[in-house]
Design a protein around this motif. Structure first.
Motif, PDB file in Angstrom:
ATOM      1  N   MET A   1       2.131  15.093  -6.211  1.00 36.68           N
ATOM      2  CA  MET A   1       2.466  13.948  -7.151  1.00 36.68           C
ATOM      3  C   MET A   1       2.807  12.906  -6.408  1.00 36.68           C
ATOM      4  N   ALA A   2       2.297  11.781  -6.636  1.00 36.57           N
ATOM      5  CA  ALA A   2       2.438  10.296  -6.058  1.00 36.57           C
ATOM      6  C   ALA A   2       2.840   9.240  -6.881  1.00 36.57           C
ATOM      7  N   MET A   3       3.561   8.405  -6.051  1.00 36.09           N
ATOM      8  CA  MET A   3       3.592   7.146  -6.702  1.00 36.09           C
ATOM      9  C   MET A   3       3.493   5.948  -5.897  1.00 36.09           C
ATOM     10  N   ASP A   4       2.998   4.926  -6.449  1.00 37.83           N
ATOM     11  CA  ASP A   4       2.742   3.676  -5.576  1.00 37.83           C
ATOM     12  C   ASP A   4       4.082   2.665  -5.828  1.00 37.83           C
ATOM     13  N   LYS A   5       3.825   1.399  -5.016  1.00 34.43           N
ATOM     14  CA  LYS A   5       4.802   0.585  -4.991  1.00 34.43           C
ATOM     15  C   LYS A   5       5.327   0.116  -6.218  1.00 34.43           C
ATOM     16  N   GLN A   6       4.388  -0.333  -7.266  1.00 40.77           N
ATOM     17  CA  GLN A   6       4.886  -0.562  -8.663  1.00 40.77           C
ATOM     18  C   GLN A   6       5.660   0.430  -9.294  1.00 40.77           C
TER      19      GLN A   6
ATOM     20  N   TRP B   1      10.428  -4.806   9.063  1.00 39.19           N
ATOM     21  CA  TRP B   1      10.056  -3.643   9.035  1.00 39.19           C
ATOM     22  C   TRP B   1       9.959  -3.260   7.632  1.00 39.19           C
ATOM     23  N   ARG B   2       8.715  -2.710   7.295  1.00 39.49           N
ATOM     24  CA  ARG B   2       8.094  -2.040   5.793  1.00 39.49           C
ATOM     25  C   ARG B   2       8.141  -0.634   5.632  1.00 39.49           C
ATOM     26  N   ILE B   3       8.270  -0.118   4.642  1.00 41.25           N
ATOM     27  CA  ILE B   3       8.042   1.386   4.510  1.00 41.25           C
ATOM     28  C   ILE B   3       6.735   1.411   3.714  1.00 41.25           C
ATOM     29  N   LEU B   4       5.913   2.248   4.436  1.00 39.46           N
ATOM     30  CA  LEU B   4       4.706   2.332   4.271  1.00 39.46           C
ATOM     31  C   LEU B   4       4.173   3.601   3.416  1.00 39.46           C
ATOM     32  N   ASN B   5       4.812   4.803   4.019  1.00 43.60           N
ATOM     33  CA  ASN B   5       4.651   6.202   3.169  1.00 43.60           C
ATOM     34  C   ASN B   5       6.141   6.838   3.259  1.00 43.60           C
ATOM     35  N   VAL B   6       6.240   7.619   2.261  1.00 42.90           N
ATOM     36  CA  VAL B   6       7.406   8.267   1.929  1.00 42.90           C
ATOM     37  C   VAL B   6       6.932   9.769   1.443  1.00 42.90           C
ATOM     38  N   LEU B   7       7.433  10.861   2.100  1.00 43.56           N
ATOM     39  CA  LEU B   7       7.338  12.315   1.477  1.00 43.56           C
ATOM     40  C   LEU B   7       8.688  12.821   1.278  1.00 43.56           C
ATOM     41  N   TRP B   8       8.912  13.222   0.021  1.00 45.69           N
ATOM     42  CA  TRP B   8      10.301  13.644  -0.308  1.00 45.69           C
ATOM     43  C   TRP B   8      10.250  14.985  -0.911  1.00 45.69           C
ATOM     44  N   GLN B   9      11.491  15.558  -0.695  1.00 40.12           N
ATOM     45  CA  GLN B   9      11.731  16.965  -1.427  1.00 40.12           C
ATOM     46  C   GLN B   9      13.323  16.987  -2.067  1.00 40.12           C
ATOM     47  N   PHE B  10      13.484  17.732  -2.955  1.00 39.73           N
ATOM     48  CA  PHE B  10      14.740  17.966  -3.484  1.00 39.73           C
ATOM     49  C   PHE B  10      15.268  19.078  -2.502  1.00 39.73           C
ATOM     50  N   HIS B  11      16.876  19.036  -2.121  1.00 42.23           N
ATOM     51  CA  HIS B  11      17.191  20.079  -1.547  1.00 42.23           C
ATOM     52  C   HIS B  11      17.115  21.434  -2.455  1.00 42.23           C
ATOM     53  N   GLN B  12      17.274  21.341  -3.683  1.00 45.60           N
ATOM     54  CA  GLN B  12      16.998  22.454  -4.510  1.00 45.60           C
ATOM     55  C   GLN B  12      15.681  22.339  -4.923  1.00 45.60           C
ATOM     56  N   ILE B  13      14.749  23.306  -3.987  1.00 45.31           N
ATOM     57  CA  ILE B  13      13.233  23.009  -4.458  1.00 45.31           C
ATOM     58  C   ILE B  13      12.831  23.425  -5.507  1.00 45.31           C
TER      59      ILE B  13
ATOM     60  N   GLU C   1       0.855  -1.091  -0.129  1.00 40.73           N
ATOM     61  CA  GLU C   1      -0.007  -0.012   0.024  1.00 40.73           C
ATOM     62  C   GLU C   1       0.718   1.256   0.124  1.00 40.73           C
ATOM     63  N   LEU C   2       2.079   1.045  -0.130  1.00 39.24           N
ATOM     64  CA  LEU C   2       3.106   2.163  -0.032  1.00 39.24           C
ATOM     65  C   LEU C   2       2.651   3.387  -1.229  1.00 39.24           C
ATOM     66  N   ILE C   3       2.905   4.524  -0.834  1.00 35.34           N
ATOM     67  CA  ILE C   3       2.503   5.636  -1.449  1.00 35.34           C
ATOM     68  C   ILE C   3       3.792   6.757  -1.174  1.00 35.34           C
ATOM     69  N   LYS C   4       4.499   7.247  -2.260  1.00 37.08           N
ATOM     70  CA  LYS C   4       5.341   8.216  -2.154  1.00 37.08           C
ATOM     71  C   LYS C   4       4.895   9.690  -2.636  1.00 37.08           C
ATOM     72  N   ARG C   5       5.060  10.655  -2.127  1.00 37.70           N
ATOM     73  CA  ARG C   5       4.545  11.908  -2.306  1.00 37.70           C
ATOM     74  C   ARG C   5       5.545  12.943  -2.533  1.00 37.70           C
TER      75      ARG C   5
END
Length: 154
Positions: free
Chosen positions: A73-78, A135-147, A56-60
């Motif tokens: 912007m979101a990305m799923d596990k696949q 341990w599994r990763i469920l959610n990721v919120l990310w950001q470039f250092h150079q926004i 069920e991972l979502i990376k945003r």
């Protein structure tokens, strides 16, 4: 009475020592899962990404489209598995000694929050411990250092 107090103190020390050992083991397992997420991208190992992420991972992240409109912007596990397979196939996306700094921000029984800092971006991750102890990763919120990089190229 003094012997009774000494026994209680000895039990307290033993119990607290056991809980610290468990905490250290858990922290190491959390660290391994979070770092594996990045190693999967660096080494183009989709099978490793598959292993450490929940179905069920979502990376945003926040992003701007070509017209300048901001959206999440979101990305799923696949999508993340595909990213791990393709992102660094050329071997040029990361430095020879990429920065991998991990800070465990909080752990409470079966949930954890970590901050992973790389050369180019940061990831805030939520992990959980499965019933089988992984341990599994469920959610990721990310950001470039150079926004300013958070936009589609026109």
């Amino acid at each position: 009475m003094a012997i009774y107090i000494q026994l209680i103190l000895a039990c307290f020390v033993l119990v607290s020592g056991c809980s610290n050992a468990t905490t250290d083991i858990e922290k190491k397992a959390i660290e391994t899962a979070a770092k594996s997420y990045l190693i999967a991208q660096i080494e183009a190992r989709p099978e490793l990404m598959e292993k450490v992420t929940d179905d069920e991972l979502i990376k945003r992240t926040y992003w701007q489209d070509q017209q300048g409109k901001e959206f999440v912007m979101a990305m799923d596990k696949q999508g993340l598995i595909k990213l791990a397979a393709e992102y660094n196939l050329s071997g040029t996306r990361f430095s020879a000694q990429p920065k991998i700094e991990l800070r465990i921000l909080d752990v409470d029984k079966r949930v954890a929050t970590v901050k992973l800092i790389t050369d180019e971006w940061i990831d805030y991750m939520h992990l959980y411990k499965t019933a089988s102890g992984e341990w599994r990763i469920l959610n990721v919120l990310w950001q470039f250092h150079q926004i300013q990089k958070h936009k589609s190229v026109r």
